[in-house]
Design a protein around this motif. Structure first.
Motif, PDB file in Angstrom:
ATOM      1  N   UNK A  54      36.354  29.174  47.887  1.00 36.52           N
ATOM      2  CA  UNK A  54      36.278  29.894  46.614  1.00 36.52           C
ATOM      3  C   UNK A  54      37.469  29.540  45.741  1.00 36.52           C
ATOM      4  N   UNK A  55      37.164  29.120  44.534  1.00 35.97           N
ATOM      5  CA  UNK A  55      38.197  28.771  43.579  1.00 35.97           C
ATOM      6  C   UNK A  55      37.694  29.182  42.201  1.00 35.97           C
ATOM      7  N   UNK A  56      38.270  30.225  41.646  1.00 28.11           N
ATOM      8  CA  UNK A  56      37.786  30.745  40.379  1.00 28.11           C
ATOM      9  C   UNK A  56      38.179  29.881  39.187  1.00 28.11           C
ATOM     10  N   UNK A  57      38.901  28.805  39.426  1.00 24.80           N
ATOM     11  CA  UNK A  57      39.140  27.863  38.329  1.00 24.80           C
ATOM     12  C   UNK A  57      37.924  26.975  38.118  1.00 24.80           C
ATOM     13  N   UNK A  58      36.917  27.127  38.982  1.00 24.59           N
ATOM     14  CA  UNK A  58      35.638  26.426  38.837  1.00 24.59           C
ATOM     15  C   UNK A  58      34.544  27.468  38.608  1.00 24.59           C
ATOM     16  N   UNK A  59      34.511  28.103  37.436  1.00 26.15           N
ATOM     17  CA  UNK A  59      33.556  29.187  37.224  1.00 26.15           C
ATOM     18  C   UNK A  59      32.105  28.710  37.246  1.00 26.15           C
ATOM     19  N   UNK A  60      31.864  27.418  37.046  1.00 25.87           N
ATOM     20  CA  UNK A  60      30.499  26.905  37.105  1.00 25.87           C
ATOM     21  C   UNK A  60      29.909  27.071  38.498  1.00 25.87           C
ATOM     22  N   UNK A  61      30.757  27.055  39.510  1.00 25.11           N
ATOM     23  CA  UNK A  61      30.300  27.165  40.891  1.00 25.11           C
ATOM     24  C   UNK A  61      30.456  28.589  41.409  1.00 25.11           C
ATOM     25  N   UNK A  62      31.618  29.200  41.201  1.00 26.40           N
ATOM     26  CA  UNK A  62      31.935  30.487  41.816  1.00 26.40           C
ATOM     27  C   UNK A  62      31.848  31.666  40.865  1.00 26.40           C
ATOM     28  N   UNK A  63      31.601  31.426  39.603  1.00 24.04           N
ATOM     29  CA  UNK A  63      31.563  32.526  38.643  1.00 24.04           C
ATOM     30  C   UNK A  63      32.965  33.001  38.316  1.00 24.04           C
ATOM     31  N   UNK A  64      33.040  34.119  37.649  1.00 23.13           N
ATOM     32  CA  UNK A  64      34.341  34.673  37.265  1.00 23.13           C
ATOM     33  C   UNK A  64      34.727  35.772  38.247  1.00 23.13           C
ATOM     34  N   UNK A  65      36.021  35.944  38.506  1.00 23.52           N
ATOM     35  CA  UNK A  65      36.451  36.981  39.463  1.00 23.52           C
ATOM     36  C   UNK A  65      36.225  38.384  38.895  1.00 23.52           C
ATOM     37  N   UNK A  66      36.146  39.341  39.791  1.00 27.72           N
ATOM     38  CA  UNK A  66      36.021  40.740  39.381  1.00 27.72           C
ATOM     39  C   UNK A  66      37.315  41.157  38.688  1.00 27.72           C
ATOM     40  N   UNK A  67      37.267  42.117  37.769  1.00 31.88           N
ATOM     41  CA  UNK A  67      38.455  42.470  36.981  1.00 31.88           C
ATOM     42  C   UNK A  67      39.697  42.819  37.793  1.00 31.88           C
ATOM     43  N   UNK A  68      39.585  43.542  38.901  1.00 31.25           N
ATOM     44  CA  UNK A  68      40.774  43.948  39.659  1.00 31.25           C
ATOM     45  C   UNK A  68      40.876  43.222  40.991  1.00 31.25           C
ATOM     46  N   UNK A  69      40.447  41.980  41.051  1.00 31.30           N
ATOM     47  CA  UNK A  69      40.455  41.261  42.325  1.00 31.30           C
ATOM     48  C   UNK A  69      41.544  40.197  42.410  1.00 31.30           C
TER      49      UNK A  69
END
Length: 98
Positions: A54-69
């Motif tokens: 999981x790498x949230x710098x790749x939102x195309x694959x993993x989406x965006x992180x939850x607000x408080x995560x």
């Protein structure tokens, strides 16, 4: 120079050349002993890593992180900072932002 000095000088030169060749040979052996993979295998390894980690710098694959995560922020400190900000309480803080 005498002939013995010339011979000693030639021997030293030959010794230095031999030493340099041996060092080069050792470097080549070390280079040959390294693990090598093809470029296509390296690309496949990179793709596999990206798809399984999981790498949230790749939102195309993993989406965006939850607000408080955000795991880089300690939640207890964040909540106390938010409470202080809402109450305009700066007495417990170490810094003042102006």
């Amino acid at each position: 120079m005498s002939s013995t000095q010339q011979q000693q000088l030639q021997l030293k030169i030959k010794y230095l050349k031999l030493k340099r060749i041996n060092e080069l040979n050792n470097n080549l052996r070390n280079e040959l002993g390294r693990e090598r993979i093809t470029a296509s295998n390296a690309c496949l390894n990179s793709i596999n890593y990206i798809q399984t980690t999981k790498d949230y710098t790749l939102p195309e694959i993993w989406g965006h992180p939850q607000p408080n995560s955000n795991h880089f922020i300690i939640n207890s400190n964040m909540s106390s900072l938010q409470q202080r900000h809402q109450n305009n309480d700066t007495s417990n803080g170490c810094c003042t932002i102006m």
